[in-house]
Design an enzyme around this catalytic site. Structure first.
Site, short mmCIF file in Angstrom:
data_model
loop_
_atom_site.label_atom_id
_atom_site.label_comp_id
_atom_site.label_asym_id
_atom_site.label_seq_id
_atom_site.Cartn_x
_atom_site.Cartn_y
_atom_site.Cartn_z
N PRO A 53 43.84 -4.06 -8.91
CA PRO A 53 45.24 -4.35 -9.20
C PRO A 53 46.19 -3.59 -8.27
O PRO A 53 45.92 -2.45 -7.89
CB PRO A 53 45.42 -3.87 -10.63
N GLY A 54 47.25 -4.25 -7.87
CA GLY A 54 48.28 -3.59 -7.08
C GLY A 54 49.57 -3.61 -7.87
O GLY A 54 50.02 -2.60 -8.41
N CYS A 56 74.07 -10.91 6.14
CA CYS A 56 74.77 -12.11 6.57
C CYS A 56 73.85 -13.30 6.35
O CYS A 56 73.26 -13.83 7.30
CB CYS A 56 75.13 -12.01 8.04
N GLU A 57 73.71 -13.68 5.12
CA GLU A 57 72.72 -14.67 4.73
C GLU A 57 73.08 -15.12 3.32
O GLU A 57 73.07 -14.30 2.40
CB GLU A 57 71.36 -13.92 4.75
N1 LLP Z 1 43.32 -7.84 -3.67
C1 LLP Z 1 43.60 -8.74 -2.70
C2 LLP Z 1 42.53 -9.15 -1.81
C3 LLP Z 1 44.89 -9.24 -2.56
O1 LLP Z 1 45.14 -10.11 -1.61
C4 LLP Z 1 45.90 -8.78 -3.43
C5 LLP Z 1 47.27 -9.26 -3.28
C6 LLP Z 1 45.58 -7.84 -4.42
C7 LLP Z 1 44.26 -7.40 -4.53
C8 LLP Z 1 46.57 -7.29 -5.39
O2 LLP Z 1 47.16 -8.27 -6.16
P1 LLP Z 1 48.23 -7.84 -7.29
O3 LLP Z 1 47.47 -7.10 -8.36
O4 LLP Z 1 49.24 -6.98 -6.63
O5 LLP Z 1 48.81 -9.12 -7.76
N2 LLP Z 1 54.01 -10.29 -1.99
C9 LLP Z 1 53.68 -11.04 -3.19
C10 LLP Z 1 52.32 -10.71 -3.70
C11 LLP Z 1 51.24 -10.98 -2.69
C12 LLP Z 1 49.89 -10.52 -3.18
C13 LLP Z 1 48.90 -10.58 -2.07
N3 LLP Z 1 47.62 -10.12 -2.40
C14 LLP Z 1 54.75 -10.76 -4.24
O6 LLP Z 1 55.67 -10.00 -3.96
O7 LLP Z 1 54.72 -11.34 -5.32
#
Ligand code: LLP
Length: 406
Positions: free
Chosen positions: A267-268, A336-337
């Site tokens: 998880p991120g 500016c958008e």
């Molecule tokens: N593992 C892989 C291989 C991934 O590509 C990602 C996220 C994660 C883990 C973590 O996913 P999470 O738990 O954060 O959902 N920029 C976008 C999100 C892009 C996620 C890309 N990959 C946003 O702001 O919603």
């Protein structure tokens, strides 16, 4: 949180992180993602928010780390993150990145395609090292989330389809390789997911694939667990999600009579999103025939998500959290958008110039997706814990902005 004091001390815009909340969520994952049948490991997907102090926190909390670029890996190396606990992802790792990863003994290279595998074989033999890899599989599960953050549909740029020609070529290359050891499989089915179901399908498919192998593999189920942004979001709860994944995996392993060595999640967003808040100062207040604007001193440069994904947030005005909310407002940034809007038609109390505005749940993909568009300076980042604040990223200066320009 004393936001007025933080504004005095650090200025705005400012990213503020509640460290207690991050630790609490990590703890929820750690207590519930456990099994008596196989090992478990939790990775933090650092693309959500990768700065040195955050990686030190992850290291102290004994999590492993997902990095996806040389920059993220370099940051980990700079804080002495244990290299065997680093997992290197990405669909197009450059030769330079693969070199760097092998040189620094990164734990697992998560291989996305045949080209990458061939490069790893070539470079690993140069270093005369044995490199442990996972193969990223496209399990064909489409999680119902914003279309730009679906990563596992059939034509996705990520991963390999099971039993495709490329998959079979990769397996035979690995079988004949002295330098590559296949330790397991990885999949990531999307982001901001509020459902067990897509994970269940992914688990069923991964377990079936693991059956082909004579030894117990690792199985990385990816991240993607949905976080709370507004009242329309209904997160499952991180404990419930972790418990469910273990239970489903155990059931499926029994059903298909398969053994695995280790299960992993990465998880991120869910680890950092809700812990982060962005603090702005309101400048201009403008009434047009059909809209009331509150202008803030940041915008799409510190939070691109509304413009990119039509993401919604919960907002408040500091000190007026309990005031009568009687204004329908468009909160816009200073770029500016025309699309530089934090939230459209949000109900807020009446504000004055100089009031502080909060956007909640900006801890993930806020700072990490920030830009210098319009030559905006990247805001500072502050960690707050037990009532004490500390600066972890300084506000960018004008000199730094031009540092690389000749
Ligand atoms: N593992 C892989 C291989 C991934 O590509 C990602 C996220 C994660 C883990 C973590 O996913 P999470 O738990 O954060 O959902 N920029 C976008 C999100 C892009 C996620 C890309 N990959 C946003 O702001 O919603």
């Amino acid at each position: 949180m004393n936001y007025k004091e933080l504004k005095e001390k650090y200025g705005t815009p400012l990213y503020v992180y509640d460290i207690h909340r991050i630790k609490e969520i990590i703890h929820q994952y750690q207590t519930n993602f456990k099994s008596s049948q196989f090992e478990t490991e939790i990775l933090y997907a650092s693309k959500a928010f990768n700065v040195k102090e955050m990686l030190r926190l992850i290291k102290d909390m004994n999590l492993s780390l997902d990095v996806v670029s040389m920059g993220e890996l370099y940051t980990a190396v700079c804080v002495d993150f244990p290299s065997h606990k680093i997992y290197f992802h990405g669909n197009n790792k450059t030769e330079e990145e693969i070199h760097y990863a092998i040189e620094h003994n990164v734990g697992i290279l998560v291989v996305d395609n045949q080209y990458e595998l061939e490069k790893i074989e070539e470079l690993a033999s140069l270093y005369n090292k044995k490199v442990s890899i996972y193969i990223r599989l496209n399990v064909g599960v489409e999680a119902h989330t914003h279309k730009y953050i679906i990563t596992s549909h059939i034509d996705s740029k990520f991963g390999i389809l099971y039993n495709s020609l490329e998959y079979r070529n990769m397996i035979s290359l690995i079988k004949n390789s002295k330098h590559i050891e296949l330790k397991g499989f990885h999949c990531h089915i999307g982001s901001q997911i509020f459902d067990f179901y897509p994970y269940d399908i992914a688990i069923e498919k991964l377990v079936a694939i693991a059956k082909d192998f004579p030894y117990p593999l690792d199985m990385n189920l990816g991240g993607g667990f949905g976080a709370y942004y507004t009242e329309t979001d209904h997160p499952i709860g991180y404990e419930a999600m972790a418990r469910h994944l273990i239970q489903k995996l155990e059931e499926e392993l029994t059903k298909q009579d398969v053994k695995i060595h280790k299960a992993l999640i990465e998880p991120g967003r869910s680890i950092v999103a809700e812990a982060g808040t962005t603090l702005y100062t309101i400048g201009g207040i403008k009434q047009t025939p059909n809209r009331l604007y509150y202008f803030v001193d940041g915008g799409m440069t510190d939070n691109i998500r509304p413009a990119l994904y039509q993401a919604n947030y919960t907002l408040d005005i500091v000190g007026k959290e309990n005031d009568f909310k009687n204004k329908v407002v468009t909160v816009a940034g200073k770029c500016c958008e025309s699309g530089d809007i934090i939230m459209e038609n949000v109900i807020l109390p009446e504000a004055q110039k100089g009031d502080l505005l909060l956007t909640y749940s900006t801890g993930a993909y806020g700072y990490s997706m920030s830009s210098n568009y319009n030559k905006a300076l990247t805001p500072a980042v502050v960690f707050v814990e037990d009532g004490k604040d500390r600066l972890v990223v300084k506000r960018q200066t004008l000199e730094e902005l031009l540092e690389r320009e000749i």
